[in-house]
Design a protein around this motif. Structure first.
Motif, PDB file in Angstrom:
ATOM      1  N   GLN A 148      54.330  54.965  57.330  1.00  0.00           N
ATOM      2  CA  GLN A 148      53.133  55.074  56.165  1.00  0.00           C
ATOM      3  C   GLN A 148      53.027  53.805  55.582  1.00  0.00           C
ATOM      4  O   GLN A 148      52.710  53.504  54.552  1.00  0.00           O
ATOM      5  CB  GLN A 148      53.940  55.816  55.016  1.00  0.00           C
ATOM      6  N   MET A 149      52.857  52.844  56.638  1.00  0.00           N
ATOM      7  CA  MET A 149      52.205  51.465  56.290  1.00  0.00           C
ATOM      8  C   MET A 149      50.892  51.596  55.469  1.00  0.00           C
ATOM      9  O   MET A 149      50.568  50.666  54.594  1.00  0.00           O
ATOM     10  CB  MET A 149      52.360  50.551  57.632  1.00  0.00           C
ATOM     11  N   THR A 150      49.922  52.194  56.169  1.00  0.00           N
ATOM     12  CA  THR A 150      48.662  52.353  55.300  1.00  0.00           C
ATOM     13  C   THR A 150      48.545  52.885  54.180  1.00  0.00           C
ATOM     14  O   THR A 150      48.009  52.193  53.413  1.00  0.00           O
ATOM     15  CB  THR A 150      47.836  53.364  56.557  1.00  0.00           C
ATOM     16  N   GLN A 151      49.449  53.791  53.946  1.00  0.00           N
ATOM     17  CA  GLN A 151      49.640  54.372  52.656  1.00  0.00           C
ATOM     18  C   GLN A 151      50.275  53.140  51.713  1.00  0.00           C
ATOM     19  O   GLN A 151      49.742  53.255  50.449  1.00  0.00           O
ATOM     20  CB  GLN A 151      50.515  55.605  52.396  1.00  0.00           C
ATOM     21  N   ALA A 152      51.130  52.392  51.966  1.00  0.00           N
ATOM     22  CA  ALA A 152      51.902  51.401  51.207  1.00  0.00           C
ATOM     23  C   ALA A 152      50.724  50.346  51.032  1.00  0.00           C
ATOM     24  O   ALA A 152      50.508  49.750  49.763  1.00  0.00           O
ATOM     25  CB  ALA A 152      52.927  50.835  51.958  1.00  0.00           C
ATOM     26  N   LEU A 153      49.923  49.991  52.047  1.00  0.00           N
ATOM     27  CA  LEU A 153      48.978  48.721  51.743  1.00  0.00           C
ATOM     28  C   LEU A 153      47.726  49.391  50.855  1.00  0.00           C
ATOM     29  O   LEU A 153      47.529  48.390  50.049  1.00  0.00           O
ATOM     30  CB  LEU A 153      48.282  48.604  53.225  1.00  0.00           C
ATOM     31  N   ALA A 154      47.479  50.631  50.802  1.00  0.00           N
ATOM     32  CA  ALA A 154      46.514  51.142  50.102  1.00  0.00           C
ATOM     33  C   ALA A 154      47.067  51.274  48.489  1.00  0.00           C
ATOM     34  O   ALA A 154      46.223  51.086  47.746  1.00  0.00           O
ATOM     35  CB  ALA A 154      46.072  52.470  50.432  1.00  0.00           C
ATOM     36  N   PHE A 155      48.075  51.586  48.393  1.00  0.00           N
ATOM     37  CA  PHE A 155      48.929  51.602  47.064  1.00  0.00           C
ATOM     38  C   PHE A 155      48.995  50.250  46.405  1.00  0.00           C
ATOM     39  O   PHE A 155      48.672  49.862  45.144  1.00  0.00           O
ATOM     40  CB  PHE A 155      50.236  52.257  47.144  1.00  0.00           C
ATOM     41  N   THR A 156      49.327  49.101  47.340  1.00  0.00           N
ATOM     42  CA  THR A 156      49.390  47.895  46.787  1.00  0.00           C
ATOM     43  C   THR A 156      47.879  47.445  46.473  1.00  0.00           C
ATOM     44  O   THR A 156      47.776  46.750  45.263  1.00  0.00           O
ATOM     45  CB  THR A 156      49.869  46.922  48.141  1.00  0.00           C
ATOM     46  N   GLU A 157      46.925  47.684  47.274  1.00  0.00           N
ATOM     47  CA  GLU A 157      45.552  47.318  46.794  1.00  0.00           C
ATOM     48  C   GLU A 157      45.041  47.987  45.590  1.00  0.00           C
ATOM     49  O   GLU A 157      44.378  47.229  44.657  1.00  0.00           O
ATOM     50  CB  GLU A 157      44.685  47.726  47.833  1.00  0.00           C
ATOM     51  N   THR A 158      45.534  49.148  45.313  1.00  0.00           N
ATOM     52  CA  THR A 158      45.150  49.984  44.027  1.00  0.00           C
ATOM     53  C   THR A 158      45.638  49.235  42.872  1.00  0.00           C
ATOM     54  O   THR A 158      45.152  48.881  41.861  1.00  0.00           O
ATOM     55  CB  THR A 158      45.682  51.340  44.116  1.00  0.00           C
ATOM     56  N   LEU A 159      46.903  48.662  42.933  1.00  0.00           N
ATOM     57  CA  LEU A 159      47.508  47.880  41.797  1.00  0.00           C
ATOM     58  C   LEU A 159      47.075  46.671  41.774  1.00  0.00           C
ATOM     59  O   LEU A 159      46.945  46.160  40.427  1.00  0.00           O
ATOM     60  CB  LEU A 159      49.089  47.756  42.265  1.00  0.00           C
ATOM     61  N   ARG A 160      46.703  45.975  42.952  1.00  0.00           N
ATOM     62  CA  ARG A 160      46.036  44.695  42.924  1.00  0.00           C
ATOM     63  C   ARG A 160      44.644  44.714  41.974  1.00  0.00           C
ATOM     64  O   ARG A 160      44.104  43.943  41.492  1.00  0.00           O
ATOM     65  CB  ARG A 160      45.816  43.834  44.055  1.00  0.00           C
ATOM     66  N   ARG A 161      44.013  46.045  42.208  1.00  0.00           N
ATOM     67  CA  ARG A 161      42.672  46.022  41.712  1.00  0.00           C
ATOM     68  C   ARG A 161      42.840  46.310  40.040  1.00  0.00           C
ATOM     69  O   ARG A 161      42.197  45.804  39.010  1.00  0.00           O
ATOM     70  CB  ARG A 161      41.929  47.148  42.088  1.00  0.00           C
ATOM     71  N   LYS A 162      43.909  47.075  39.745  1.00  0.00           N
ATOM     72  CA  LYS A 162      44.087  47.191  38.531  1.00  0.00           C
ATOM     73  C   LYS A 162      44.604  45.779  37.741  1.00  0.00           C
ATOM     74  O   LYS A 162      44.012  45.644  36.588  1.00  0.00           O
ATOM     75  CB  LYS A 162      45.598  48.130  38.105  1.00  0.00           C
ATOM     76  N   GLN A 163      45.210  44.876  38.505  1.00  0.00           N
ATOM     77  CA  GLN A 163      45.491  43.642  37.898  1.00  0.00           C
ATOM     78  C   GLN A 163      44.358  42.783  37.594  1.00  0.00           C
ATOM     79  O   GLN A 163      44.163  42.261  36.698  1.00  0.00           O
ATOM     80  CB  GLN A 163      46.420  42.935  38.685  1.00  0.00           C
TER      81      GLN A 163
END
Length: 79
Positions: free
Chosen positions: A26-41
């Motif tokens: 699930q690397m794609t899902q991990a990258l998407a989750f990371t991007e979501t957090l970075r957008r919140k930041q």
């Protein structure tokens, strides 16, 4: 396996450490989750130090660097 780490609640000196695990498929899902957090930041929310780490469970050797072989001779090459 992939793990996303981040800090929340910047109102405290240490923040609250969080993490989310993802299976190795699930690397794609991990990258998407990371991007979501970075957008919140980026939007100013209390999220910081977002990072994605991975560990290959099928690795053939130990993680990290090792020393050179015993028969290795270092030479500095000059032009």
């Amino acid at each position: 396996m992939f793990v996303v780490y981040w800090l929340e609640d910047g109102s405290t000196p240490t923040g609250i450490a969080r993490f989310e695990r993802f299976p190795d498929d699930q690397m794609t899902q991990a990258l998407a989750f990371t991007e979501t957090l970075r957008r919140k930041q980026a939007a100013g929310e209390n999220v910081s130090f977002v990072t994605l780490c991975s560990e290959n469970p099928r690795s053939v050797g130990k993680a990290g660097a090792s020393g050179p072989p015993a028969d290795y001779t270092w030479k500095k090459r000059r032009p």
